[in-house]
Write an enzyme that holds these catalytic residues in place. Structure first.
Site, short mmCIF file in Angstrom:
data_model
loop_
_atom_site.label_atom_id
_atom_site.label_comp_id
_atom_site.label_asym_id
_atom_site.label_seq_id
_atom_site.Cartn_x
_atom_site.Cartn_y
_atom_site.Cartn_z
N GLY A 10 4.74 2.34 -0.14
CA GLY A 10 3.33 2.51 -0.47
C GLY A 10 2.61 3.27 0.65
O GLY A 10 2.86 3.02 1.82
N GLY A 109 7.12 0.71 5.71
CA GLY A 109 6.88 -0.72 5.88
C GLY A 109 8.18 -1.49 6.07
O GLY A 109 9.22 -0.92 6.43
N GLY A 111 10.36 -2.91 4.00
CA GLY A 111 11.52 -2.50 3.20
C GLY A 111 12.14 -1.23 3.74
O GLY A 111 13.37 -1.10 3.88
N THR A 112 11.27 -0.28 4.06
CA THR A 112 11.71 1.01 4.62
C THR A 112 12.50 0.79 5.91
O THR A 112 13.50 1.46 6.18
CB THR A 112 10.47 1.88 4.92
OG1 THR A 112 9.80 2.12 3.68
CG2 THR A 112 10.84 3.20 5.56
N ASP A 134 -0.39 -4.08 4.91
CA ASP A 134 -0.09 -5.51 4.91
C ASP A 134 0.05 -6.08 6.33
O ASP A 134 0.01 -7.29 6.51
CB ASP A 134 1.21 -5.78 4.13
CG ASP A 134 1.08 -5.44 2.66
OD1 ASP A 134 -0.06 -5.24 2.20
OD2 ASP A 134 2.11 -5.37 1.96
N GLY A 177 -1.52 -7.70 -0.55
CA GLY A 177 -0.82 -8.61 0.37
C GLY A 177 -0.01 -9.60 -0.43
O GLY A 177 -0.52 -10.63 -0.87
N LEU A 287 -8.06 1.55 -3.62
CA LEU A 287 -9.03 2.03 -2.63
C LEU A 287 -8.61 1.57 -1.24
O LEU A 287 -8.91 2.20 -0.24
CB LEU A 287 -10.43 1.46 -2.92
CG LEU A 287 -11.15 1.98 -4.14
CD1 LEU A 287 -12.48 1.26 -4.32
CD2 LEU A 287 -11.40 3.48 -3.97
O1 F6P Z 1 3.24 -2.51 0.58
C1 F6P Z 1 1.91 -2.22 0.55
C2 F6P Z 1 1.28 -2.59 -0.77
O2 F6P Z 1 0.02 -1.98 -0.73
C3 F6P Z 1 1.17 -4.08 -1.09
O3 F6P Z 1 0.13 -4.73 -0.44
C4 F6P Z 1 1.02 -4.05 -2.58
O4 F6P Z 1 1.41 -5.25 -3.17
C5 F6P Z 1 1.94 -2.95 -2.98
O5 F6P Z 1 1.98 -2.06 -1.88
C6 F6P Z 1 1.57 -2.20 -4.22
O6 F6P Z 1 2.55 -1.25 -4.45
P1 F6P Z 1 2.59 -0.09 -5.54
O7 F6P Z 1 2.05 1.14 -4.88
O8 F6P Z 1 4.04 0.07 -5.81
O9 F6P Z 1 1.79 -0.54 -6.69
#
Ligand code: F6P
Length: 363
Positions: A10, A109, A111-112, A134, A177, A287
């Protein structure tokens, strides 16, 4: 030295500021530095896509939101799965070599970082940079993008407050989060919310409703003309006490069975039903990730990017940069991969918040 850069997972504010700092440091300080952009995160590396980044590409991007490299999600569980004898991991290692990279900067983040640690264990020279709104990457006090999201959410809550107050409603502001409640905690305190619900502190509907009844009674007995209202900041991953034993997938199954969409929607219904107080849910959504980084994140991103490039110059790989107090430092990828930095329910920030009247819906 051939330096690859990719952004993964993300997005958040500050990615371009980091890319720029890596680029400028490298071009000005590393002999024969060549900068290679890999588009679309690990997806681009899997596909073997790359392009050269020139000095001009770093102009005017310090304050630009998003990422000039593009990003995708490549869930960690898919990385080592073999399809027709090839795994994403293998393809990435092959392409790293085909591109002739001496180092790969990975902005991402938690996972990455797990995937980055795997690439590093396979012999690729990787340096991670901690990105996420997060703020849950293990081993760093703060991640870039977090502070901008706190600013955005705080400003949103300030606005939700005026409409909640005008109507005498309870407003539940659901923020991002899933695992960690840092964003809800910081913005909730900063915006003067009277309740904060986070994944680390499972809440009970009884406690939430009792708190609302109490605040209603207190406002009514004060004799003023203002109507009572409440501001609840709930992390999207907030959980009920009775759900705390479930794994994430089981939890979402149970919720779907009960016909609930999000925890906030369910809570809003229950509060209205039990306390008679009109309750609305507001979701600032994406946002929180978009737009220009705040000054704090521009500075942090620049420092982290510059430091990471210096690590590459010194041949220090298999690490991720981190913030410790006011210092920029680094941690071994192998040490932090697969671990999360969560809010300590008994930590200083939570106890302080409780002492100034903020409820976490747990008692
Ligand atoms: O990992 C960051 C994050 O913004 C999380 O807080 C949120 O749950 C997720 O990404 C949303 O991800 P996506 O962009 O895949 O909808």
């Amino acid at each position: 030295m051939k330096l690859g850069i990719l952004t993964s997972g993300g997005d958040c504010a500050g990615l371009n500021a980091v890319i720029r700092a890596i680029g400028l440091y490298a071009l000005d300080n590393i002999k024969n530095a060549e900068l290679i952009g890999i588009p679309g995160g690990y997806g681009g590396l899997i596909a073997g896509e790359s392009f050269e980044l020139k000095r001009a590409d770093f102009e005017g991007i310090l304050d630009r939101g998003g990422t000039i490299l593009g990003t995708t999600r490549q869930p960690f569980k898919t990385i080592t799965v073999s399809v027709n004898g090839n795994s994403k991991l293998r393809l990435m290692c092959e392409n790293y070599r085909k591109m002739g990279l001496d180092c790969l900067f990975v902005l991402g983040g938690a996972g990455t970082h797990r995937t980055a640690a795997l690439l590093s264990s396979e012999g690729c020279n990787v340096i991670g940079l901690p990105k996420t709104i997060d703020n849950d990457i293990f081993g760093t006090d703060v991640t870039f993008g977090f502070q901008t999201a706190v600013e955005v959410v705080t400003e949103s809550i300030d606005r939700y407050r005026t409409t909640a107050a005008g109507h005498g409603r309870t407003m539940i502001v659901e923020v991002m989060g899933n695992k960690a409640g840092w964003l809800a905690l910081h913005s909730g305190i900063a915006a003067g919310a009277n309740m904060i619900l986070i994944p680390e502190i499972p809440f009970s509907v009884d406690a939430v409703c009792a708190f609302i009844e109490k605040s209603k009674a207190r406002a009514e007995s004060s004799g003023g003309w203002e109507r009572p209202y409440n501001l609840i900041v709930a992390a999207e991953g907030a959980i009920l006490k009775e759900e705390s034993g479930y794994k994430r997938r089981e939890r979402s199954f149970v919720r779907t069975e009960r016909g609930e969409t999000t925890v906030s929607a369910h809570l809003a219904e229950v509060i209205t039903e039990r306390t008679g107080m009109e309750t609305r849910v507001a979701v600032p959504g994406y946002l929180q990730r978009g737009g220009t980084p705040c000054a704090y994140d521009r500075l942090l991103s620049s420092r982290l990017g510059g430091y990471a490039a210096r690590l590459a110059q010194e041949g220090k790989f298999g690490v991720t940069v981190a913030v410790s107090g006011s210092r920029i430092t680094f941690n071994a990828l192998a040490e932090i991969a697969g671990r999360y930095k969560l809010v300590n329910p008994r930590g200083e920030l939570v106890s302080f918040a409780e002492r100034i009247g903020i409820s976490f819906g747990d008692k």
